[in-house]
Design a protein around this motif. Structure first.
Motif, PDB file in Angstrom:
ATOM      1  N   THR A 139       0.820  -1.217   0.000  1.00  0.00           N
ATOM      2  CA  THR A 139       0.000   0.000   0.000  1.00  0.00           C
ATOM      3  C   THR A 139       0.854   1.268   0.000  1.00  0.00           C
ATOM      4  O   THR A 139       0.333   2.367   0.182  1.00  0.00           O
ATOM      5  CB  THR A 139      -0.908   0.036   1.247  1.00  0.00           C
ATOM      6  N   SER A 169      -5.602 -10.469  11.620  1.00  0.00           N
ATOM      7  CA  SER A 169      -5.706  -9.004  11.655  1.00  0.00           C
ATOM      8  C   SER A 169      -7.106  -8.506  11.303  1.00  0.00           C
ATOM      9  O   SER A 169      -7.306  -7.315  11.056  1.00  0.00           O
ATOM     10  CB  SER A 169      -4.708  -8.414  10.653  1.00  0.00           C
ATOM     11  N   GLY A 216      -6.127  -9.061  -2.192  1.00  0.00           N
ATOM     12  CA  GLY A 216      -4.854  -8.558  -2.724  1.00  0.00           C
ATOM     13  C   GLY A 216      -3.676  -9.362  -2.209  1.00  0.00           C
ATOM     14  O   GLY A 216      -2.629  -9.430  -2.853  1.00  0.00           O
ATOM     15  N   VAL A 218      -4.726 -16.028   4.484  1.00  0.00           N
ATOM     16  CA  VAL A 218      -4.953 -17.306   5.171  1.00  0.00           C
ATOM     17  C   VAL A 218      -5.242 -16.951   6.627  1.00  0.00           C
ATOM     18  O   VAL A 218      -5.217 -15.790   6.988  1.00  0.00           O
ATOM     19  CB  VAL A 218      -3.709 -18.220   5.091  1.00  0.00           C
ATOM     20  N   GLY A 219      -5.495 -17.929   7.455  1.00  0.00           N
ATOM     21  CA  GLY A 219      -5.692 -17.598   8.874  1.00  0.00           C
ATOM     22  C   GLY A 219      -6.699 -18.495   9.526  1.00  0.00           C
ATOM     23  O   GLY A 219      -6.531 -19.715   9.551  1.00  0.00           O
ATOM     24  N   GLY A 228      -5.871  -4.024 -10.828  1.00  0.00           N
ATOM     25  CA  GLY A 228      -7.130  -3.298 -10.777  1.00  0.00           C
ATOM     26  C   GLY A 228      -7.579  -3.106  -9.347  1.00  0.00           C
ATOM     27  O   GLY A 228      -6.952  -3.621  -8.421  1.00  0.00           O
ATOM     28  N   ILE A 229      -8.703  -2.382  -9.200  1.00  0.00           N
ATOM     29  CA  ILE A 229      -9.240  -2.150  -7.851  1.00  0.00           C
ATOM     30  C   ILE A 229     -10.484  -3.004  -7.684  1.00  0.00           C
ATOM     31  O   ILE A 229     -11.463  -2.850  -8.416  1.00  0.00           O
ATOM     32  CB  ILE A 229      -9.555  -0.659  -7.639  1.00  0.00           C
ATOM     33  N   ILE A 265      -4.354  -5.761  17.087  1.00  0.00           N
ATOM     34  CA  ILE A 265      -3.173  -5.629  16.221  1.00  0.00           C
ATOM     35  C   ILE A 265      -1.947  -5.254  17.052  1.00  0.00           C
ATOM     36  O   ILE A 265      -0.844  -5.753  16.816  1.00  0.00           O
ATOM     37  CB  ILE A 265      -3.413  -4.526  15.161  1.00  0.00           C
TER      38      ILE A 265
HETATM   39  C1  LIG Z   1      -1.328  -8.460  13.627  1.00  0.00           C
HETATM   40  C2  LIG Z   1      -1.394  -8.981  12.235  1.00  0.00           C
HETATM   41  C3  LIG Z   1      -1.898 -10.250  11.999  1.00  0.00           C
HETATM   42  C4  LIG Z   1      -1.978 -10.745  10.700  1.00  0.00           C
HETATM   43  N1  LIG Z   1      -2.500 -11.984  10.495  1.00  0.00           N
HETATM   44  C5  LIG Z   1      -2.604 -12.464   9.239  1.00  0.00           C
HETATM   45  C6  LIG Z   1      -3.173 -13.760   9.002  1.00  0.00           C
HETATM   46  O1  LIG Z   1      -3.609 -14.463   9.913  1.00  0.00           O
HETATM   47  N2  LIG Z   1      -3.239 -14.187   7.715  1.00  0.00           N
HETATM   48  C7  LIG Z   1      -2.815 -13.429   6.663  1.00  0.00           C
HETATM   49  O2  LIG Z   1      -2.937 -13.874   5.518  1.00  0.00           O
HETATM   50  N3  LIG Z   1      -2.279 -12.221   6.870  1.00  0.00           N
HETATM   51  C8  LIG Z   1      -2.177 -11.703   8.111  1.00  0.00           C
HETATM   52  N4  LIG Z   1      -1.667 -10.453   8.314  1.00  0.00           N
HETATM   53  C9  LIG Z   1      -1.279  -9.651   7.147  1.00  0.00           C
HETATM   54  C10 LIG Z   1      -2.431  -8.739   6.617  1.00  0.00           C
HETATM   55  O3  LIG Z   1      -3.046  -8.111   7.693  1.00  0.00           O
HETATM   56  C11 LIG Z   1      -3.487  -9.500   5.825  1.00  0.00           C
HETATM   57  O4  LIG Z   1      -2.933 -10.016   4.642  1.00  0.00           O
HETATM   58  C12 LIG Z   1      -4.740  -8.681   5.482  1.00  0.00           C
HETATM   59  O5  LIG Z   1      -5.568  -9.466   4.664  1.00  0.00           O
HETATM   60  C13 LIG Z   1      -4.468  -7.350   4.821  1.00  0.00           C
HETATM   61  O6  LIG Z   1      -5.687  -6.642   4.730  1.00  0.00           O
HETATM   62  P1  LIG Z   1      -5.680  -5.062   4.588  1.00  0.00           P
HETATM   63  O7  LIG Z   1      -7.084  -4.597   4.421  1.00  0.00           O
HETATM   64  O8  LIG Z   1      -4.923  -4.435   5.677  1.00  0.00           O
HETATM   65  O9  LIG Z   1      -4.925  -4.915   3.202  1.00  0.00           O
HETATM   66  P2  LIG Z   1      -3.831  -3.856   2.769  1.00  0.00           P
HETATM   67  O10 LIG Z   1      -2.594  -4.093   3.514  1.00  0.00           O
HETATM   68  O11 LIG Z   1      -4.419  -2.496   2.828  1.00  0.00           O
HETATM   69  O12 LIG Z   1      -3.642  -4.252   1.242  1.00  0.00           O
HETATM   70  C14 LIG Z   1      -3.053  -5.464   0.879  1.00  0.00           C
HETATM   71  C15 LIG Z   1      -2.777  -5.473  -0.621  1.00  0.00           C
HETATM   72  O13 LIG Z   1      -4.006  -5.507  -1.321  1.00  0.00           O
HETATM   73  C16 LIG Z   1      -4.164  -4.344  -2.137  1.00  0.00           C
HETATM   74  N5  LIG Z   1      -5.557  -3.935  -1.973  1.00  0.00           N
HETATM   75  C17 LIG Z   1      -6.206  -3.594  -0.836  1.00  0.00           C
HETATM   76  N6  LIG Z   1      -7.509  -3.375  -1.105  1.00  0.00           N
HETATM   77  C18 LIG Z   1      -7.680  -3.561  -2.433  1.00  0.00           C
HETATM   78  C19 LIG Z   1      -8.798  -3.492  -3.314  1.00  0.00           C
HETATM   79  N7  LIG Z   1     -10.014  -3.197  -2.892  1.00  0.00           N
HETATM   80  N8  LIG Z   1      -8.587  -3.741  -4.628  1.00  0.00           N
HETATM   81  C20 LIG Z   1      -7.355  -4.065  -5.104  1.00  0.00           C
HETATM   82  N9  LIG Z   1      -6.269  -4.159  -4.316  1.00  0.00           N
HETATM   83  C21 LIG Z   1      -6.435  -3.924  -2.989  1.00  0.00           C
HETATM   84  C22 LIG Z   1      -3.159  -3.331  -1.623  1.00  0.00           C
HETATM   85  O14 LIG Z   1      -2.698  -2.496  -2.670  1.00  0.00           O
HETATM   86  C23 LIG Z   1      -2.050  -4.221  -1.096  1.00  0.00           C
HETATM   87  O15 LIG Z   1      -1.171  -4.572  -2.125  1.00  0.00           O
HETATM   88  C24 LIG Z   1      -1.539  -9.945   9.606  1.00  0.00           C
HETATM   89  C25 LIG Z   1      -1.038  -8.670   9.859  1.00  0.00           C
HETATM   90  C26 LIG Z   1      -0.960  -8.190  11.143  1.00  0.00           C
HETATM   91  C27 LIG Z   1      -0.439  -6.808  11.363  1.00  0.00           C
END
Ligand SMILES: Cc1cc2nc3c(=O)[nH]c(=O)nc-3n(C[C@H](O)[C@H](O)[C@H](O)COP(=O)(O)OP(=O)(O)OC[C@H]3O[C@@H](n4cnc5c(N)ncnc54)[C@H](O)[C@@H]3O)c2cc1C
Length: 537
Positions: free
Chosen positions: A91, A148, A159, A163-164, A220-221, A374
């Motif tokens: 991001t 998260s 994106g 998993v989880g 894409g979005i 978080i």
């Molecule tokens: C405490 C913690 C625990 C976590 N646990 C897990 C877990 O159990 N499993 C796991 O897989 N990950 C985990 N993660 C990593 C992450 O949080 C996940 O992958 C989560 O799905 C990201 O979601 P987000 O909305 O924050 O996405 P973002 O970080 O905002 O975006 C992720 C990617 O998707 C793209 N994106 C976002 N929205 C869109 C959209 N609408 N269209 C197109 N592209 C888009 C962004 O450009 C970026 O490349 C964890 C992270 C933290 C900090």
């Protein structure tokens, strides 16, 4: 053109861009506030690329398409963003002048269809909100979301290939997505392309949906996603085992993966045990809510009593202090008897592999409230900053990967001590894969994103720590080395590629990369959609 002329042109272009976005979205939905721009220019990876030029918050598909059209006209790069809970630069803008597209206003549940067993959502919805909406329903998406999920969005999960919690991963129950392409088209995939009113099966022609999964927003979005619902489990069984030896715990985790009956299986080590038993006792209202949820999710009164007894006999989890390692499992079944019978197979495996039964209190509580705060994972017990890295390999490669990590950290023990770095690991098995998340910690100032996730107490205790650029650089170097020297030789997968993991170098079939380039050129000829994501410039 002189330097000052160039600066004046850039400023005028920026003002025109902001004005056009504001005309489209309205005043409150476009921001050039320097504090917010800074927040959108850092993530938990601590790396810097460029600074965001403007943040746009669309409220509809038309808004998203309007933003794309403005970006196209002005040659401005776009960076889709959910909650930015990733740690791989997905991001973070790579180029100056970028529009960050914050999708969290698009958080509506569009349709829950219990005749056809589908749920359709806007992609800015969080997993926690989706879970809350389905709480009283007899049906669910059996993949429950990433840890998260209190903040992370469905779009971010797509994106990143989340998993989880729960069965499978984000693709397992996905029927289709709607994507606003950078070339102006609005694409529906899978069942949403076949019959958007009654999406059912995806198996009709090539599956375009997966093309957009783990694309790090480069193609894409995504504006909409449709998932299949399934009847909630009729019964769930919980069990946990303590181990003195990490290898034995991992042998059990791998065996659980092979047996294929567990819905969830995690391995926690000494550090996370400390996090769990060190938690302050929850206030009475939170505890009551937890007990109510556990009772409601249990199959019948007898089972509710059993689960509550198992939760309470663990007290405040102090028993975890006696065990360096624990394997935590959940098995779901069509009814309680089926869940218990399947859990018996895990119990036999645990007995064989030397696991000592411990109260399953932790995993019972986590199933009821799966989305961890978080701040607990991203800020250490003593206020350290941290970044996790994820690496998934086949079950047969898991132990070799673990040994390689042991050797890596042992060789660098002096370096880590000298810079005040520490590390820990989490493990999980998803289907037939072995996943490890090494987490590196160091003392430093909180960057704006970290600060934003801290609760009041941690803000007071850790919010004003001084910066420690030397330790930060050392942590970054250690992480980079781990990715290239330890992970890469195992040919692993990474569930969030972003702009960090060496995706291109991992393509052992060169045609795979050239095909991706062709697709990128077809949908994004100007290369404005999240430049740098997946390594596509
Ligand atoms: C405490 C913690 C625990 C976590 N646990 C897990 C877990 O159990 N499993 C796991 O897989 N990950 C985990 N993660 C990593 C992450 O949080 C996940 O992958 C989560 O799905 C990201 O979601 P987000 O909305 O924050 O996405 P973002 O970080 O905002 O975006 C992720 C990617 O998707 C793209 N994106 C976002 N929205 C869109 C959209 N609408 N269209 C197109 N592209 C888009 C962004 O450009 C970026 O490349 C964890 C992270 C933290 C900090």
């Amino acid at each position: 053109m002189t330097n000052s002329d160039a600066k004046a042109t850039l400023k005028a272009d920026h003002a025109a861009l902001v004005e056009e976005l504001t005309r489209l979205l309205g005043d409150g939905h476009v921001s050039t506030d320097p504090v917010e721009l800074e927040l959108c220019s850092v993530d938990f990876s601590e790396l810097r690329l460029a600074t965001a030029a403007v943040v746009a918050r669309p409220g509809s598909v038309d808004d998203v398409r309007g933003i794309i059209a403005i970006a196209e006209k002005r040659g401005a790069p776009l960076v889709p963003r959910g909650a930015s809970m990733s740690y791989t630069l997905g991001t973070i803008p790579q180029r100056d002048g970028s529009i960050v597209v914050d999708m969290r206003r698009m958080n509506r549940i569009l349709d829950i269809n219990l005749d056809d067993l589908t749920v359709t959502v806007e992609t800015g919805v969080t997993w926690a909100d989706l879970r809350a909406v389905l709480a009283d329903c007899a049906y669910e998406i059996p993949f429950h979301g990433p840890f998260s999920g209190s903040r992370a969005t469905v779009g971010g999960g797509l994106g990143n290939w989340a998993v989880g919690w729960g069965k499978g991963d984000i693709t397992t129950y996905l029927l289709g997505v709607e994507v606003a392409l950078p070339d102006g088209r609005l694409l529906a995939t899978g069942a949403l392309a076949t019959d958007p009113q009654h999406p059912a099966l995806t198996c009709y022609g090539p599956d375009l949906t997966r093309l957009f999964i783990n694309d790090a927003g480069s193609l894409g979005i995504k504006t909409k996603a449709c998932f299949r619902l399934e009847r909630k489990a009729g019964g769930s069984a919980y069990a946990a085992w303590g181990f003195a030896d990490e290898n034995q715990a991992l042998a059990l985790m791998s065996e659980v993966g092979r047996l294929g009956v567990a819905t969830d299986c995690f391995v926690f080590g000494p550090y996370h045990h400390r996090v769990f038993y060190g938690r302050p006792r929850p206030p009475a209202n939170e505890l009551k809510a937890l007990l109510r949820t556990i009772a409601r999710n249990s199959s019948g009164r007898l089972n509710a009593a059993r689960n509550l007894f198992d939760l309470l006999r663990g007290g405040s989890l102090g028993f975890l202090a006696r065990w360096p390692w624990s394997v935590q499992t959940i098995v779901d079944g069509v009814n309680q008897r089926a869940a218990d019978a399947a859990m018996d197979t895990l119990r036999s495996a645990a007995r064989r592999l030397g696991g000592k039964p411990i109260p399953p209190s932790l995993v019972i509580a986590m199933r009821a409230m799966p989305f961890v705060p978080i701040e607990e994972l991203i800020v250490g017990i003593d206020g350290e900053c941290s970044f996790p890295s994820n690496c998934t390999v086949s079950l047969s490669q898991g132990m070799a990967l673990k040994r390689a990590l042991d050797a890596f950290f042992a060789e660098r023990a002096d370096f880590m001590r000298a810079h005040g770095l520490t590390a820990t690991r989490l493990y999980l098995t998803t289907a037939n894969a072995f996943g490890v998340e090494p987490i590196i910690y160091w003392h430093d100032r909180m960057n704006p994103l970290r600060y934003s996730v801290l609760g009041e107490d941690r803000r007071r205790r850790f919010g004003n720590q001084p910066g420690n650029a030397i330790a930060r650089e050392a942590a970054l170097a250690l992480r980079r080395e781990m990715v290239t020297d330890v992970f890469a030789p195992f040919r692993p997968t990474h569930v969030q590629v972003g702009k960090y993991y060496p995706y291109r170098a991992s393509r052992h079939n060169p045609d795979c990369w050239s095909m991706l380039e062709d697709i990128k050129n077809a949908v994004d000829p100007k290369r404005l959609m999240n430049p740098g994501a997946l390594g596509l410039e």
